[in-house]
Design a protein around this motif. Structure first.
Motif, PDB file in Angstrom:
ATOM      1  N   PRO A   6      10.008   4.221  -1.988  1.00  0.00           N
ATOM      2  CA  PRO A   6      10.634   4.032  -3.358  1.00  0.00           C
ATOM      3  C   PRO A   6      10.614   2.596  -4.055  1.00  0.00           C
ATOM      4  O   PRO A   6      11.009   2.889  -5.186  1.00  0.00           O
ATOM      5  CB  PRO A   6      12.000   4.805  -3.378  1.00  0.00           C
ATOM      6  CG  PRO A   6      12.487   4.300  -1.812  1.00  0.00           C
ATOM      7  CD  PRO A   6      11.182   4.248  -1.034  1.00  0.00           C
ATOM      8  N   GLY A   7      10.120   1.663  -3.247  1.00  0.00           N
ATOM      9  CA  GLY A   7       9.943   0.462  -3.903  1.00  0.00           C
ATOM     10  C   GLY A   7      10.614  -0.722  -3.364  1.00  0.00           C
ATOM     11  O   GLY A   7      10.858  -1.967  -4.157  1.00  0.00           O
ATOM     12  N   GLY A   8      11.663  -0.377  -2.465  1.00  0.00           N
ATOM     13  CA  GLY A   8      12.610  -1.656  -2.051  1.00  0.00           C
ATOM     14  C   GLY A   8      11.797  -2.970  -1.846  1.00  0.00           C
ATOM     15  O   GLY A   8      12.336  -3.856  -2.528  1.00  0.00           O
ATOM     16  N   LYS A   9      10.682  -2.887  -1.069  1.00  0.00           N
ATOM     17  CA  LYS A   9      10.080  -4.088  -0.758  1.00  0.00           C
ATOM     18  C   LYS A   9       9.160  -4.774  -1.753  1.00  0.00           C
ATOM     19  O   LYS A   9       9.253  -5.725  -2.166  1.00  0.00           O
ATOM     20  CB  LYS A   9       9.309  -3.905   0.414  1.00  0.00           C
ATOM     21  CG  LYS A   9      10.070  -3.541   1.955  1.00  0.00           C
ATOM     22  CD  LYS A   9       9.300  -3.280   2.975  1.00  0.00           C
ATOM     23  CE  LYS A   9      10.198  -2.499   4.252  1.00  0.00           C
ATOM     24  NZ  LYS A   9      10.666  -1.121   3.745  1.00  0.00           N
ATOM     25  N   ILE A  11       0.905   7.114  -2.282  1.00  0.00           N
ATOM     26  CA  ILE A  11      -0.159   8.127  -2.613  1.00  0.00           C
ATOM     27  C   ILE A  11       0.476   9.283  -3.537  1.00  0.00           C
ATOM     28  O   ILE A  11      -0.264  10.238  -4.417  1.00  0.00           O
ATOM     29  CB  ILE A  11      -0.460   9.138  -1.241  1.00  0.00           C
ATOM     30  CG1 ILE A  11      -1.508  10.038  -1.571  1.00  0.00           C
ATOM     31  CG2 ILE A  11       0.779   9.502  -0.803  1.00  0.00           C
ATOM     32  CD1 ILE A  11      -1.977  10.364  -0.021  1.00  0.00           C
ATOM     33  N   HIS A  12       1.582   9.687  -3.774  1.00  0.00           N
ATOM     34  CA  HIS A  12       2.483  10.584  -4.650  1.00  0.00           C
ATOM     35  C   HIS A  12       2.561   9.846  -5.922  1.00  0.00           C
ATOM     36  O   HIS A  12       3.658   9.164  -6.027  1.00  0.00           O
ATOM     37  CB  HIS A  12       3.575  10.913  -4.155  1.00  0.00           C
ATOM     38  CG  HIS A  12       3.176  11.951  -2.546  1.00  0.00           C
ATOM     39  ND1 HIS A  12       2.716  12.818  -2.419  1.00  0.00           N
ATOM     40  CD2 HIS A  12       3.679  11.421  -1.454  1.00  0.00           C
ATOM     41  CE1 HIS A  12       2.588  13.110  -1.262  1.00  0.00           C
ATOM     42  NE2 HIS A  12       3.015  12.223  -0.477  1.00  0.00           N
ATOM     43  N   PRO A  66       3.958   5.247   6.557  1.00  0.00           N
ATOM     44  CA  PRO A  66       4.987   6.282   6.902  1.00  0.00           C
ATOM     45  C   PRO A  66       5.197   6.614   8.214  1.00  0.00           C
ATOM     46  O   PRO A  66       4.150   6.304   8.869  1.00  0.00           O
ATOM     47  CB  PRO A  66       4.409   7.614   6.022  1.00  0.00           C
ATOM     48  CG  PRO A  66       3.164   7.387   5.869  1.00  0.00           C
ATOM     49  CD  PRO A  66       2.899   5.485   5.537  1.00  0.00           C
ATOM     50  N   ILE A 125      -4.657   4.125   7.528  1.00  0.00           N
ATOM     51  CA  ILE A 125      -4.081   3.190   6.291  1.00  0.00           C
ATOM     52  C   ILE A 125      -4.211   1.641   6.926  1.00  0.00           C
ATOM     53  O   ILE A 125      -4.879   0.950   6.030  1.00  0.00           O
ATOM     54  CB  ILE A 125      -2.611   3.550   6.105  1.00  0.00           C
ATOM     55  CG1 ILE A 125      -2.242   5.014   5.508  1.00  0.00           C
ATOM     56  CG2 ILE A 125      -1.891   2.403   5.409  1.00  0.00           C
ATOM     57  CD1 ILE A 125      -0.740   5.250   5.596  1.00  0.00           C
ATOM     58  N   GLN A 152      -2.169   5.850  -5.460  1.00  0.00           N
ATOM     59  CA  GLN A 152      -3.589   5.452  -4.613  1.00  0.00           C
ATOM     60  C   GLN A 152      -3.359   5.787  -3.073  1.00  0.00           C
ATOM     61  O   GLN A 152      -2.331   5.399  -2.672  1.00  0.00           O
ATOM     62  CB  GLN A 152      -3.496   3.825  -4.761  1.00  0.00           C
ATOM     63  CG  GLN A 152      -4.869   3.163  -4.046  1.00  0.00           C
ATOM     64  CD  GLN A 152      -5.995   3.553  -4.736  1.00  0.00           C
ATOM     65  OE1 GLN A 152      -5.976   3.573  -6.015  1.00  0.00           O
ATOM     66  NE2 GLN A 152      -7.213   3.617  -4.295  1.00  0.00           N
ATOM     67  N   THR A 155       0.937  -1.264   0.086  1.00  0.00           N
ATOM     68  CA  THR A 155      -0.104  -0.108   0.147  1.00  0.00           C
ATOM     69  C   THR A 155       0.815   1.151  -0.086  1.00  0.00           C
ATOM     70  O   THR A 155       0.315   2.453  -0.408  1.00  0.00           O
ATOM     71  CB  THR A 155      -0.954   0.068   1.263  1.00  0.00           C
ATOM     72  OG1 THR A 155      -0.268  -0.025   2.309  1.00  0.00           O
ATOM     73  CG2 THR A 155      -1.916  -1.135   1.376  1.00  0.00           C
ATOM     74  N   ASP A 214       3.585  -0.883   4.669  1.00  0.00           N
ATOM     75  CA  ASP A 214       4.752  -0.242   5.379  1.00  0.00           C
ATOM     76  C   ASP A 214       4.718   1.151   5.567  1.00  0.00           C
ATOM     77  O   ASP A 214       5.357   1.973   4.655  1.00  0.00           O
ATOM     78  CB  ASP A 214       5.966  -0.816   4.294  1.00  0.00           C
ATOM     79  CG  ASP A 214       7.487  -0.522   4.903  1.00  0.00           C
ATOM     80  OD1 ASP A 214       7.741  -0.817   5.726  1.00  0.00           O
ATOM     81  OD2 ASP A 214       8.039   0.199   3.907  1.00  0.00           O
TER      82      ASP A 214
HETATM   83  C1  LIG Z   1       8.211   3.945   4.738  1.00  0.00           C
HETATM   84  S1  LIG Z   1       7.775   4.695   3.109  1.00  0.00           S
HETATM   85  C2  LIG Z   1       7.893   3.094   2.455  1.00  0.00           C
HETATM   86  C3  LIG Z   1       9.066   2.385   2.048  1.00  0.00           C
HETATM   87  C4  LIG Z   1       8.643   1.407   1.116  1.00  0.00           C
HETATM   88  N1  LIG Z   1       7.635   0.356   1.314  1.00  0.00           N
HETATM   89  C5  LIG Z   1      10.018   0.672   0.369  1.00  0.00           C
HETATM   90  O1  LIG Z   1      10.344  -0.424   0.936  1.00  0.00           O
HETATM   91  O2  LIG Z   1      10.791   1.131  -0.467  1.00  0.00           O
HETATM   92  C6  LIG Z   1       6.385   5.178   3.168  1.00  0.00           C
HETATM   93  C7  LIG Z   1       5.587   5.610   1.900  1.00  0.00           C
HETATM   94  O3  LIG Z   1       4.182   5.861   2.005  1.00  0.00           O
HETATM   95  C8  LIG Z   1       3.832   6.914   1.168  1.00  0.00           C
HETATM   96  N2  LIG Z   1       2.262   7.280   1.871  1.00  0.00           N
HETATM   97  C9  LIG Z   1       2.151   8.228   2.561  1.00  0.00           C
HETATM   98  N3  LIG Z   1       0.753   8.433   2.830  1.00  0.00           N
HETATM   99  C10 LIG Z   1       0.401   7.673   2.012  1.00  0.00           C
HETATM  100  C11 LIG Z   1      -1.110   7.314   1.955  1.00  0.00           C
HETATM  101  N4  LIG Z   1      -2.126   7.839   2.646  1.00  0.00           N
HETATM  102  N5  LIG Z   1      -1.432   6.409   0.912  1.00  0.00           N
HETATM  103  C12 LIG Z   1      -0.421   5.604   0.359  1.00  0.00           C
HETATM  104  N6  LIG Z   1       1.016   5.777   0.430  1.00  0.00           N
HETATM  105  C13 LIG Z   1       1.163   6.866   1.174  1.00  0.00           C
HETATM  106  C14 LIG Z   1       4.677   8.110   1.320  1.00  0.00           C
HETATM  107  O4  LIG Z   1       4.933   8.787   0.023  1.00  0.00           O
HETATM  108  C15 LIG Z   1       6.263   6.949   1.353  1.00  0.00           C
HETATM  109  O5  LIG Z   1       6.614   6.795   0.098  1.00  0.00           O
END
Ligand SMILES: C[S@@+](CC[C@H](N)C(=O)[O-])C[C@H]1O[C@@H](n2cnc3c(N)ncnc32)[C@H](O)[C@@H]1O
Length: 427
Positions: free
Chosen positions: A250-253, A270-271, A316, A348, A295, A246, A314
């Motif tokens: 940047p996509g690591g997982k 979201i962005h 924020p 979330i 989304q 969700t 995962d």
């Molecule tokens: C901790 S980072 C995720 C790292 C990612 N899982 C990885 O392994 O690279 C959290 C992400 O959640 C996004 N985010 C923040 N609020 C959100 C929302 N309401 N819905 C979806 N993504 C959201 C942020 O833009 C950010 O990219």
């Protein structure tokens, strides 16, 4: 004027006052400076001041009656740090340079800067009394007092001291793409090139001297990914079916999960510009079983209701677990920010839970170590959603802190950065 000091000040100002990311600001400056400028010195000053921000704040406060403006405070912290840790700028030259710099910021303050700087260069840091344990630990190990207070509500002083004082490996954690090279061959090449490495939890993970690796053709086999990030993907256990990530940028997982050809990963953020980052990253790794969506994870998307075998949130978070890697995480942060984040994290999780099939898995993770964003969010969720239950996880070789099947990676126990995982099953 000393250019290294001038550029360091500009970067620190952007990070501390304008809340810019240190890595981005530093790279911008380092790419544009004149050849004669010593970029290693700038990096050392910027990271050094940020890594010791709380300690330096305390040190400077010993010599001022009332806190100066933030701009002047940055200068004083630079003097304090450089005089103790940066060779090559003689102390009195340092004071002269900083006074010159202060004139370009607020010329009325240059006398004050001169007087305080002289005291800073001729004094040593005296830590607060151990009887004030929160202050002592905060200043000695550069951890905010409010974080220490929160930790002390759950753990004893001995544990918290071990946690805040823990030093983590300086080498970079990587995952080796075994589809491209056998690990033994990769290690052999590291040995031949004399590149330092140490083993990590899995056969295909290592800590390496990344600066040395960068110049080699071994880079094609390597993905930089922290150990907790790899563990959370492995623990999810997505063998086949549909996986929703969700908060994926940047996509690591997401990209690691998609290295299993038997799953399809729906990677969301979201962005939209951050969704592009995932798309680019997946492309560069040659991963195709992944779809991309801009989304908002707090908003219901009806086509996905009860659709997924696995949902990873995962979320924020305050990033308090990764302060060793990102020395700016403590800046401008308070307990009330953590509480605000917890509200968003709950939203979330609650919305994403609707996308999990009966019998499917919902997994929540953060890179922070306070209960507010972890255990408390899960406890509230489980109270309101009786159709979900926690499932135990066991990662051989990793000493996780198990709180009723909610797992915190405390650096003093795991030797990794701080992290949290709660894995739930829909009944
Ligand atoms: C901790 S980072 C995720 C790292 C990612 N899982 C990885 O392994 O690279 C959290 C992400 O959640 C996004 N985010 C923040 N609020 C959100 C929302 N309401 N819905 C979806 N993504 C959201 C942020 O833009 C950010 O990219």
């Amino acid at each position: 004027m000393n250019k290294e000091l001038k550029y360091s000040y500009a970067i620190l100002h952007s990070v501390i006052v304008d809340k810019s990311y240190v890595s981005i600001e530093l790279n911008k400056v380092l790419e544009s400076v004149e050849k004669s400028v010593n970029t290693a010195t700038i990096t050392k000053i910027v990271y050094g001041v940020l890594e010791h921000d709380i300690t330096l704040d305390y040190f400077v406060s010993q010599f001022v009656k009332k806190s100066p403006s933030i701009d002047i405070m940055i200068l004083l912290k630079m003097v304090a740090y450089c005089s103790k840790a940066v060779n090559g700028i003689p102390p009195f030259a340092l004071v002269n340079e900083i006074v010159d710099l202060s004139k370009s910021i607020d010329r009325h303050q240059s006398g004050f800067v001169n007087a305080v700087s002289k005291k800073l260069i001729s004094s040593e840091i005296v830590l607060p009394s151990k009887s004030n344990v929160k202050k002592y630990l905060s200043v000695k190990y550069n951890f905010p007092e409010w974080v220490i207070s929160e930790l002390l509500q759950k753990h004893d002083v001995e544990f918290v001291t071990a946690l805040v004082s823990k030093e983590l490996p300086t080498l970079t954690h990587i995952r080796i793409n075994e589809k491209k090279i056998p690990v033994a061959d990769f290690k052999k090449q590291l040995d031949t090139l004399g590149i330092k490495y140490t083993d990590s939890l899995y056969g295909y993970t290592l800590y390496v001297d990344y600066a040395r690796l960068l110049d080699t053709n071994l880079m094609q086999y390597v993905i930089v990914q922290g150990l907790p990030s790899i563990v959370t993907c492995n623990v999810l256990g997505a063998e086949k079916g549909k996986v929703l990530d969700t908060c994926a940028a940047p996509g690591g997982k997401a990209v690691y999960l998609a290295s299993n050809p038997d799953v399809v990963v729906y990677a969301c953020d979201i962005h939209p510009h951050r969704v592009d980052l995932i798309r680019k990253y997946a492309g560069s790794c040659g991963v195709t079983n992944i779809k991309f969506f801009a989304q908002d994870a707090t908003k219901e998307y009806t086509p996905w209701l009860d659709l997924f075998d696995y949902v990873l949130c995962d979320v924020p978070c305050s990033n308090l677990g990764v302060s060793r890697k990102k020395p700016d995480v403590f800046l401008n942060k308070s307990l009330s920010d953590v509480k605000t984040l917890a509200g968003m994290q709950y939203a979330i999780l609650e919305n994403s839970a609707k996308y999990v099939k009966s019998g499917g898995v919902l997994q929540y993770s953060t890179c922070t170590i306070l209960d507010n964003e972890n255990k408390d969010v899960i406890t509230k969720f489980l109270k309101n959603h009786k159709d979900f239950e926690l499932t135990p996880i066991n990662v051989a070789g990793l000493n996780l802190y198990n709180d009723n099947n909610m797992y915190t990676f405390y650096p003093n126990m795991t030797g990794t950065e701080g992290f949290f995982i709660a894995r739930m099953k829909r009944k």
